[in-house]
Design a protein around this motif. Structure first.
Motif, PDB file in Angstrom:
ATOM      1  N   GLY A   5     -18.481  14.043 -14.512  1.00 29.91           N
ATOM      2  CA  GLY A   5     -18.935  12.962 -14.996  1.00 29.91           C
ATOM      3  C   GLY A   5     -18.740  11.743 -14.454  1.00 29.91           C
ATOM      4  N   ALA A   6     -19.357  10.454 -14.782  1.00 24.79           N
ATOM      5  CA  ALA A   6     -19.267   9.195 -13.966  1.00 24.79           C
ATOM      6  C   ALA A   6     -17.792   8.709 -14.064  1.00 24.79           C
ATOM      7  CB  ALA A   6     -20.209   8.145 -14.443  1.00 24.79           C
ATOM      8  N   GLU A   7     -17.396   8.762 -15.318  1.00 27.97           N
ATOM      9  CA  GLU A   7     -16.005   8.196 -15.586  1.00 27.97           C
ATOM     10  C   GLU A   7     -14.796   8.753 -14.769  1.00 27.97           C
ATOM     11  OE1 GLU A   7     -12.990   6.727 -19.365  1.00 27.97           O
ATOM     12  OE2 GLU A   7     -14.897   7.828 -19.601  1.00 27.97           O
ATOM     13  N   ARG A   8     -14.737  10.081 -14.838  1.00 32.59           N
ATOM     14  CA  ARG A   8     -13.634  10.764 -14.261  1.00 32.59           C
ATOM     15  C   ARG A   8     -14.010  10.607 -12.643  1.00 32.59           C
ATOM     16  NH1 ARG A   8     -10.978  15.699 -13.737  1.00 32.59           N
ATOM     17  NH2 ARG A   8      -9.582  15.529 -11.781  1.00 32.59           N
ATOM     18  N   LEU A   9     -15.187  10.660 -12.015  1.00 28.74           N
ATOM     19  CA  LEU A   9     -15.172  10.352 -10.879  1.00 28.74           C
ATOM     20  C   LEU A   9     -14.972   8.947 -10.098  1.00 28.74           C
ATOM     21  CD1 LEU A   9     -19.007  11.990 -10.124  1.00 28.74           C
ATOM     22  CD2 LEU A   9     -16.753  12.656  -9.121  1.00 28.74           C
ATOM     23  N   LEU A  10     -15.320   7.954 -10.847  1.00 27.67           N
ATOM     24  CA  LEU A  10     -14.679   6.834 -10.728  1.00 27.67           C
ATOM     25  C   LEU A  10     -13.253   6.570 -10.418  1.00 27.67           C
ATOM     26  CD1 LEU A  10     -17.031   4.311 -12.815  1.00 27.67           C
ATOM     27  CD2 LEU A  10     -16.602   4.130 -10.331  1.00 27.67           C
ATOM     28  N   GLU A  11     -12.540   7.319 -11.513  1.00 26.21           N
ATOM     29  CA  GLU A  11     -11.055   7.360 -11.176  1.00 26.21           C
ATOM     30  C   GLU A  11     -10.779   8.092  -9.873  1.00 26.21           C
ATOM     31  OE1 GLU A  11      -9.653   9.363 -14.886  1.00 26.21           O
ATOM     32  OE2 GLU A  11     -10.094   7.486 -16.180  1.00 26.21           O
ATOM     33  N   ASP A  12     -11.365   9.307  -9.730  1.00 28.32           N
ATOM     34  CA  ASP A  12     -10.959  10.097  -8.426  1.00 28.32           C
ATOM     35  C   ASP A  12     -11.079   9.109  -7.226  1.00 28.32           C
ATOM     36  OD1 ASP A  12     -10.423  12.041 -10.273  1.00 28.32           O
ATOM     37  OD2 ASP A  12     -12.447  13.106  -9.733  1.00 28.32           O
ATOM     38  N   ILE A  13     -12.272   8.119  -7.213  1.00 35.28           N
ATOM     39  CA  ILE A  13     -12.512   7.468  -6.018  1.00 35.28           C
ATOM     40  C   ILE A  13     -11.572   6.201  -5.910  1.00 35.28           C
ATOM     41  CG2 ILE A  13     -14.565   6.069  -4.869  1.00 35.28           C
ATOM     42  CD1 ILE A  13     -16.439   8.137  -6.216  1.00 35.28           C
ATOM     43  N   LEU A  14     -11.528   5.568  -6.948  1.00 37.49           N
ATOM     44  CA  LEU A  14     -11.121   4.414  -7.024  1.00 37.49           C
ATOM     45  C   LEU A  14      -9.503   4.391  -7.420  1.00 37.49           C
ATOM     46  CD1 LEU A  14     -13.881   1.969  -8.624  1.00 37.49           C
ATOM     47  CD2 LEU A  14     -13.422   2.479  -6.248  1.00 37.49           C
ATOM     48  N   ASP A  15      -9.133   5.204  -8.043  1.00 33.39           N
ATOM     49  CA  ASP A  15      -7.639   5.411  -8.256  1.00 33.39           C
ATOM     50  C   ASP A  15      -7.031   6.821  -7.800  1.00 33.39           C
ATOM     51  OD1 ASP A  15      -5.047   4.859  -9.153  1.00 33.39           O
ATOM     52  OD2 ASP A  15      -5.401   4.867 -11.243  1.00 33.39           O
ATOM     53  N   PRO A  16      -7.194   7.061  -6.618  1.00 31.70           N
ATOM     54  CA  PRO A  16      -6.798   8.676  -6.024  1.00 31.70           C
ATOM     55  C   PRO A  16      -5.535   9.065  -6.373  1.00 31.70           C
ATOM     56  CG  PRO A  16      -6.714   6.873  -4.125  1.00 31.70           C
ATOM     57  CD  PRO A  16      -7.393   6.213  -5.479  1.00 31.70           C
ATOM     58  N   PRO A  37      -7.255   6.975   0.632  1.00 37.15           N
ATOM     59  CA  PRO A  37      -6.664   5.720   0.476  1.00 37.15           C
ATOM     60  C   PRO A  37      -7.045   5.008  -0.630  1.00 37.15           C
ATOM     61  CG  PRO A  37      -8.776   6.008   1.967  1.00 37.15           C
ATOM     62  CD  PRO A  37      -8.247   7.353   1.664  1.00 37.15           C
ATOM     63  N   MET A  38      -6.397   4.000  -0.904  1.00 35.46           N
ATOM     64  CA  MET A  38      -6.765   2.791  -2.103  1.00 35.46           C
ATOM     65  C   MET A  38      -7.614   1.954  -1.335  1.00 35.46           C
ATOM     66  SD  MET A  38      -4.887   3.700  -4.684  1.00 35.46           S
ATOM     67  CE  MET A  38      -4.736   1.960  -5.665  1.00 35.46           C
ATOM     68  N   GLY A  39      -8.289   1.067  -2.043  1.00 36.79           N
ATOM     69  CA  GLY A  39      -9.219  -0.037  -1.691  1.00 36.79           C
ATOM     70  C   GLY A  39     -10.533   0.538  -1.425  1.00 36.79           C
ATOM     71  N   LEU A  40     -11.019   1.519  -1.955  1.00 34.75           N
ATOM     72  CA  LEU A  40     -12.373   1.861  -1.877  1.00 34.75           C
ATOM     73  C   LEU A  40     -13.372   1.229  -2.553  1.00 34.75           C
ATOM     74  CD1 LEU A  40     -12.232   5.731  -1.475  1.00 34.75           C
ATOM     75  CD2 LEU A  40     -12.637   3.953   0.327  1.00 34.75           C
ATOM     76  N   ASP A  65       0.717  -1.294  -0.104  1.00 36.56           N
ATOM     77  CA  ASP A  65      -0.189   0.005   0.113  1.00 36.56           C
ATOM     78  C   ASP A  65       0.910   1.126   0.059  1.00 36.56           C
ATOM     79  OD1 ASP A  65      -2.855   1.355   0.691  1.00 36.56           O
ATOM     80  OD2 ASP A  65      -1.430   2.137   2.053  1.00 36.56           O
ATOM     81  N   PRO A  66       0.662   2.126  -0.936  1.00 32.06           N
ATOM     82  CA  PRO A  66       1.419   3.331  -0.744  1.00 32.06           C
ATOM     83  C   PRO A  66       1.634   4.153   0.378  1.00 32.06           C
ATOM     84  CG  PRO A  66      -0.226   3.611  -2.773  1.00 32.06           C
ATOM     85  CD  PRO A  66      -0.639   2.300  -1.911  1.00 32.06           C
ATOM     86  N   VAL A  67       0.928   4.177   1.110  1.00 29.20           N
ATOM     87  CA  VAL A  67       1.126   4.873   2.657  1.00 29.20           C
ATOM     88  C   VAL A  67       2.009   4.196   3.466  1.00 29.20           C
ATOM     89  CG1 VAL A  67       0.050   5.920   4.461  1.00 29.20           C
ATOM     90  CG2 VAL A  67      -1.286   6.185   2.444  1.00 29.20           C
ATOM     91  N   VAL A  68       1.899   2.747   3.391  1.00 24.06           N
ATOM     92  CA  VAL A  68       2.510   1.780   4.386  1.00 24.06           C
ATOM     93  C   VAL A  68       3.938   1.748   3.753  1.00 24.06           C
ATOM     94  CG1 VAL A  68       2.907  -0.565   5.041  1.00 24.06           C
ATOM     95  CG2 VAL A  68       0.628   0.409   5.017  1.00 24.06           C
ATOM     96  N   THR A  69       4.186   1.609   2.400  1.00 21.06           N
ATOM     97  CA  THR A  69       5.503   1.573   1.870  1.00 21.06           C
ATOM     98  C   THR A  69       5.895   3.086   2.041  1.00 21.06           C
ATOM     99  OG1 THR A  69       4.907  -0.006   0.171  1.00 21.06           O
ATOM    100  CG2 THR A  69       6.805   1.626  -0.525  1.00 21.06           C
ATOM    101  N   GLY A  70       5.521   4.025   1.984  1.00 20.11           N
ATOM    102  CA  GLY A  70       6.067   5.465   2.028  1.00 20.11           C
ATOM    103  C   GLY A  70       6.398   5.703   3.305  1.00 20.11           C
ATOM    104  N   LYS A  71       5.682   5.084   4.488  1.00 22.64           N
ATOM    105  CA  LYS A  71       6.348   5.518   5.644  1.00 22.64           C
ATOM    106  C   LYS A  71       7.430   4.339   6.203  1.00 22.64           C
ATOM    107  CE  LYS A  71       2.348   6.898   8.715  1.00 22.64           C
ATOM    108  NZ  LYS A  71       1.846   6.760   9.934  1.00 22.64           N
TER     109      LYS A  71
END
Length: 211
Positions: free
Chosen positions: A114-125, A187-190, A28-34
């Motif tokens: 729009g739906a496509e961009r929102l999905l990217e924002d939520i699931l691939d932050p 966070p990732m994993g939503l 996970d990016p946050v765990v790895t980063g720390k």
């Protein structure tokens, strides 16, 4: 994931984390980063050995996004249920109107994306992170690491916010190193948290917020 993020903050607990956590959690990016911000050769080496065989974090992500967009187009959602999901999962960091907190961006008018961009924002932050909202990994002189969003400078302190929206003050004199990462605090994993119809409901609510 919260436990892993907390354990990655100190050398002692990081050693235990590397023994107990599965590779995907450690990646996970946050765990790895720390863990990397600890700047300890043995920790970094062991982390690399454990996670080396994993596929890239974004492997299959585009296919998953396409699948969730198709599901939303076919099934749509319930905006009232989506508002409740927003309050539970998003309002700790985001605000729409006067509801929520301003840790991450204000989301008034977000439906215009729009739906496509929102999905990217939520699931691939971490796909496209505004520099103003990139996470910092701060190594303190006592050896511990803090991960958070830089909120402001206050006298002799820097104020950071964590993923729970809580603020943490660190004296500048106590900071050994401050690394700005390419990652979002979000966070990732939503995709797992917002399984099935839940994501459709949240999208329906967000898409209606066009002003």
């Amino acid at each position: 994931m919260k436990l892993a993020t907390a354990m990655a903050a100190t050398p002692e607990q990081s050693s235990q984390l590397l023994k107990l956590a599965p590779p995907r959690v450690l990646a996970d990016p946050v765990v790895t980063g720390k863990l990397q911000a600890l700047n300890l050769a043995d920790i970094t080496r062991r982390l690399d050995e454990i996670t080396r065989a994993l596929p890239p974090v974004n492997a299959g992500l585009d296919e998953m996004l396409k699948s969730r967009l198709t599901a939303f187009t076919r099934e749509r959602g319930n905006a009232a249920a989506g508002e409740q999901l927003f309050q539970t999962n998003c309002a700790v960091c985001h605000r729409i109107g006067v509801k929520g907190n301003l840790v991450g961006p204000q989301l008034d008018g977000i439906g215009a994306r729009g739906a496509e961009r929102l999905l990217e924002d939520i699931l691939d932050p971490n796909r496209a992170v505004d520099p103003a909202f990139r996470m910092h990994f701060v190594k303190k002189r006592d050896g511990g690491v803090l991960g958070g969003l830089l909120r402001r400078e206050q006298d002799d302190q820097l104020i950071f916010a964590d993923a729970a929206g809580q603020e943490h003050a660190v004296k500048k004199a106590d900071i050994a190193e401050d690394q700005e990462s390419p990652y979002s605090l979000m966070p990732m994993g939503l995709n797992e948290v917002l399984a099935g119809q839940a994501l459709n409901d949240l999208l329906e609510y967000l898409l209606a917020r066009k002003s």
